[in-house]
Design a protein around this motif. Structure first.
Motif, PDB file in Angstrom:
ATOM      1  N   ARG A   1      30.622  31.096  40.710  1.00 25.23           N
ATOM      2  CA  ARG A   1      31.604  30.053  41.035  1.00 25.23           C
ATOM      3  C   ARG A   1      32.613  29.866  39.905  1.00 25.23           C
ATOM      4  NH1 ARG A   1      30.363  26.603  45.402  1.00 25.23           N
ATOM      5  NH2 ARG A   1      28.308  26.972  46.333  1.00 25.23           N
ATOM      6  N   ALA A   2      32.188  30.138  38.669  1.00 24.95           N
ATOM      7  CA  ALA A   2      33.085  29.963  37.519  1.00 24.95           C
ATOM      8  C   ALA A   2      34.054  31.128  37.357  1.00 24.95           C
ATOM      9  CB  ALA A   2      32.262  29.807  36.241  1.00 24.95           C
ATOM     10  N   PHE A   3      33.793  32.238  38.046  1.00 23.30           N
ATOM     11  CA  PHE A   3      34.623  33.439  37.858  1.00 23.30           C
ATOM     12  C   PHE A   3      36.022  33.225  38.426  1.00 23.30           C
ATOM     13  CE2 PHE A   3      36.148  37.535  39.690  1.00 23.30           C
ATOM     14  CZ  PHE A   3      36.433  38.152  38.485  1.00 23.30           C
ATOM     15  N   ASP A   4      37.020  33.601  37.635  1.00 26.58           N
ATOM     16  CA  ASP A   4      38.425  33.524  38.051  1.00 26.58           C
ATOM     17  C   ASP A   4      38.964  34.946  38.153  1.00 26.58           C
ATOM     18  OD1 ASP A   4      41.113  33.130  38.441  1.00 26.58           O
ATOM     19  OD2 ASP A   4      41.463  32.051  36.560  1.00 26.58           O
ATOM     20  N   PRO A   5      39.226  35.428  39.372  1.00 23.54           N
ATOM     21  CA  PRO A   5      39.719  36.803  39.523  1.00 23.54           C
ATOM     22  C   PRO A   5      41.017  37.081  38.773  1.00 23.54           C
ATOM     23  CG  PRO A   5      39.036  35.895  41.636  1.00 23.54           C
ATOM     24  CD  PRO A   5      39.038  34.763  40.666  1.00 23.54           C
ATOM     25  N   ALA A   6      41.793  36.019  38.498  1.00 28.31           N
ATOM     26  CA  ALA A   6      43.062  36.212  37.807  1.00 28.31           C
ATOM     27  C   ALA A   6      42.907  36.248  36.287  1.00 28.31           C
ATOM     28  CB  ALA A   6      44.036  35.092  38.184  1.00 28.31           C
ATOM     29  N   ALA A   7      41.738  35.895  35.791  1.00 31.68           N
ATOM     30  CA  ALA A   7      41.528  35.853  34.345  1.00 31.68           C
ATOM     31  C   ALA A   7      41.213  37.255  33.816  1.00 31.68           C
ATOM     32  CB  ALA A   7      40.376  34.902  34.012  1.00 31.68           C
ATOM     33  N   PRO A   8      41.386  37.482  32.518  1.00 29.54           N
ATOM     34  CA  PRO A   8      41.021  38.775  31.939  1.00 29.54           C
ATOM     35  C   PRO A   8      39.548  39.088  32.156  1.00 29.54           C
ATOM     36  CG  PRO A   8      42.362  37.492  30.404  1.00 29.54           C
ATOM     37  CD  PRO A   8      42.008  36.574  31.524  1.00 29.54           C
ATOM     38  N   VAL A   9      39.238  40.371  32.280  1.00 31.00           N
ATOM     39  CA  VAL A   9      37.853  40.805  32.464  1.00 31.00           C
ATOM     40  C   VAL A   9      36.972  40.292  31.326  1.00 31.00           C
ATOM     41  CG1 VAL A   9      36.344  42.840  32.447  1.00 31.00           C
ATOM     42  CG2 VAL A   9      38.413  42.818  33.853  1.00 31.00           C
ATOM     43  N   PHE A  10      37.504  40.282  30.126  1.00 35.09           N
ATOM     44  CA  PHE A  10      36.755  39.838  28.954  1.00 35.09           C
ATOM     45  C   PHE A  10      36.155  38.450  29.169  1.00 35.09           C
ATOM     46  CE2 PHE A  10      36.618  37.575  24.869  1.00 35.09           C
ATOM     47  CZ  PHE A  10      35.811  38.416  24.121  1.00 35.09           C
ATOM     48  N   ASN A  11      36.931  37.533  29.749  1.00 33.26           N
ATOM     49  CA  ASN A  11      36.446  36.169  29.969  1.00 33.26           C
ATOM     50  C   ASN A  11      35.191  36.166  30.831  1.00 33.26           C
ATOM     51  OD1 ASN A  11      39.045  35.942  28.903  1.00 33.26           O
ATOM     52  ND2 ASN A  11      39.498  34.055  30.016  1.00 33.26           N
ATOM     53  N   GLY A  12      35.247  36.921  31.932  1.00 26.25           N
ATOM     54  CA  GLY A  12      34.106  36.963  32.832  1.00 26.25           C
ATOM     55  C   GLY A  12      32.896  37.620  32.214  1.00 26.25           C
ATOM     56  N   VAL A  13      33.108  38.685  31.447  1.00 28.79           N
ATOM     57  CA  VAL A  13      31.999  39.392  30.810  1.00 28.79           C
ATOM     58  C   VAL A  13      31.302  38.487  29.793  1.00 28.79           C
ATOM     59  CG1 VAL A  13      31.441  41.292  29.222  1.00 28.79           C
ATOM     60  CG2 VAL A  13      32.900  41.706  31.215  1.00 28.79           C
ATOM     61  N   ILE A  14      32.082  37.713  29.037  1.00 27.91           N
ATOM     62  CA  ILE A  14      31.488  36.793  28.063  1.00 27.91           C
ATOM     63  C   ILE A  14      30.664  35.722  28.764  1.00 27.91           C
ATOM     64  CG2 ILE A  14      32.003  35.022  26.345  1.00 27.91           C
ATOM     65  CD1 ILE A  14      32.332  37.848  25.294  1.00 27.91           C
ATOM     66  N   THR A  15      31.218  35.130  29.822  1.00 25.71           N
ATOM     67  CA  THR A  15      30.485  34.098  30.566  1.00 25.71           C
ATOM     68  C   THR A  15      29.178  34.653  31.112  1.00 25.71           C
ATOM     69  OG1 THR A  15      32.542  32.988  31.188  1.00 25.71           O
ATOM     70  CG2 THR A  15      30.601  32.503  32.518  1.00 25.71           C
ATOM     71  N   GLU A  16      29.261  35.824  31.721  1.00 24.70           N
ATOM     72  CA  GLU A  16      28.061  36.452  32.275  1.00 24.70           C
ATOM     73  C   GLU A  16      27.024  36.694  31.195  1.00 24.70           C
ATOM     74  OE1 GLU A  16      28.148  40.129  34.988  1.00 24.70           O
ATOM     75  OE2 GLU A  16      27.426  40.924  33.067  1.00 24.70           O
ATOM     76  N   SER A  17      27.436  37.249  30.065  1.00 26.30           N
ATOM     77  CA  SER A  17      26.494  37.605  29.017  1.00 26.30           C
ATOM     78  C   SER A  17      25.813  36.377  28.420  1.00 26.30           C
ATOM     79  CB  SER A  17      27.198  38.409  27.924  1.00 26.30           C
ATOM     80  OG  SER A  17      26.273  38.805  26.931  1.00 26.30           O
TER      81      SER A  17
END
Length: 295
Positions: free
Chosen positions: A68-84
């Motif tokens: 739910r926190a993932f933003d498709p428009a944000a850089p991949v780095f942001n999502g990878v950090i949140t996931e990790s």
């Protein structure tokens, strides 16, 4: 009419018309809506999901939070950090500890040349090469993959990258014999994010588009599916099987899958793959947009 059922971990499953509010919607109808998953029996699927969420409520709920926190428009780095960070949280939790205890002592074998690469003109072919273990992804395989991909990353004369696997499978996911081998979750997070094939593959796909390709076959599970999904194009043989089995370890996808898979099929169907543990065939994967072609 839509009915919403709340499961352990705060998972909201909708029955009926798809809705953004739900984790995903179960339906017996044949729908292309990315928020919906068509199942043979809604009641059976719901019972199975209820049982799984009750057994792994932390992993289920945190998976939903991350998606739910993932933003498709944000850089991949942001999502990878949140996931990790979420993954490391679960590594220190009771559900992963229970899995480690049930598994018992284990060790991933060191196999020679876990990744092989060769250049053919302007094309770089990179292949997973642990066929004895269905190319299960290990620390040494990650290091070798990063070394191979670095050639394409720094050399603009490489105009095509093809990622594939030797043996019966593309990649069956993380090598379970290696799980729990890091001293602490913080060190594991540092390694995942500072030495991340996901970020390199995303960079190559941004530069090369469809010329950054994954050719998959056999088991395409866990980190294997997550890494392939970063490529600009994914081609599959008819025998492939796709899935995200991490919940049974008390974990969520940890190789960037909450970003890569979600960008392809949406957070709803990604959540379904994780929470249900179900696998899908190439025809379903193609219809959902998880792959781009069946060879």
């Amino acid at each position: 009419m839509t009915t919403t059922v709340e499961l352990a971990g705060g998972i909201l499953v909708a029955i009926g018309s798809p809705t953004d509010r739900a984790t995903f919607t179960l339906t017996a109808d044949d729908l292309d809506d990315p928020r919906a998953v068509t199942v043979p029996s809604v009641s059976d699927a719901l019972d199975e999901l209820r049982e799984r969420c009750e057994r792994w409520p932390h992993a289920a709920g945190i998976c939903d939070d991350v998606l739910r926190a993932f933003d498709p428009a944000a850089p991949v780095f942001n999502g990878v950090i949140t996931e990790s960070l979420a993954y490391s949280t679960l590594q220190s939790g009771p559900e992963f500890a229970r899995w480690l205890d049930e598994r018992g002592p284990a060790e991933a074998p060191l196999l020679p040349d876990p990744v092989v690469a060769e250049r053919d003109g302007d094309t770089l072919h990179v292949r997973f090469n642990r066929p004895q273990r269905h190319n299960a992804f290990s620390t040494d395989a990650r290091a070798a993959l990063l070394e191979a991909l670095e050639v394409a990353r720094v050399d603009p004369s490489v105009t095509e990258v093809v990622l594939s696997g030797n043996g019966p499978s593309f990649c069956s996911g993380g090598d379970l014999g290696e799980f729990g081998s890091f001293d602490d979750p913080a060190s594991a997070h540092f390694a995942r994010t500072r030495y991340s094939p996901a970020l390199v593959l995303a960079e190559l796909a941004a530069r090369l588009g469809d010329k950054c390709r994954a050719r998959v076959h056999g088991q395409v599970l866990g980190s294997g599916l997550e890494m392939a999904s970063f490529c600009g194009r994914v081609e599959s043989t008819a025998d492939a099987v796709f899935g995200l089995p991490e919940l049974t370890l008390g974990l969520i996808p940890g190789a960037g899958g909450t970003v890569s898979v979600t960008r392809r099929i949406g957070r709803w169907r990604t959540a379904y793959l994780v929470l249900s543990g179900r696998t899908i065939d190439p025809q379903t994967a193609l219809r959902w947009g998880l792959i781009d072609a069946i060879l």
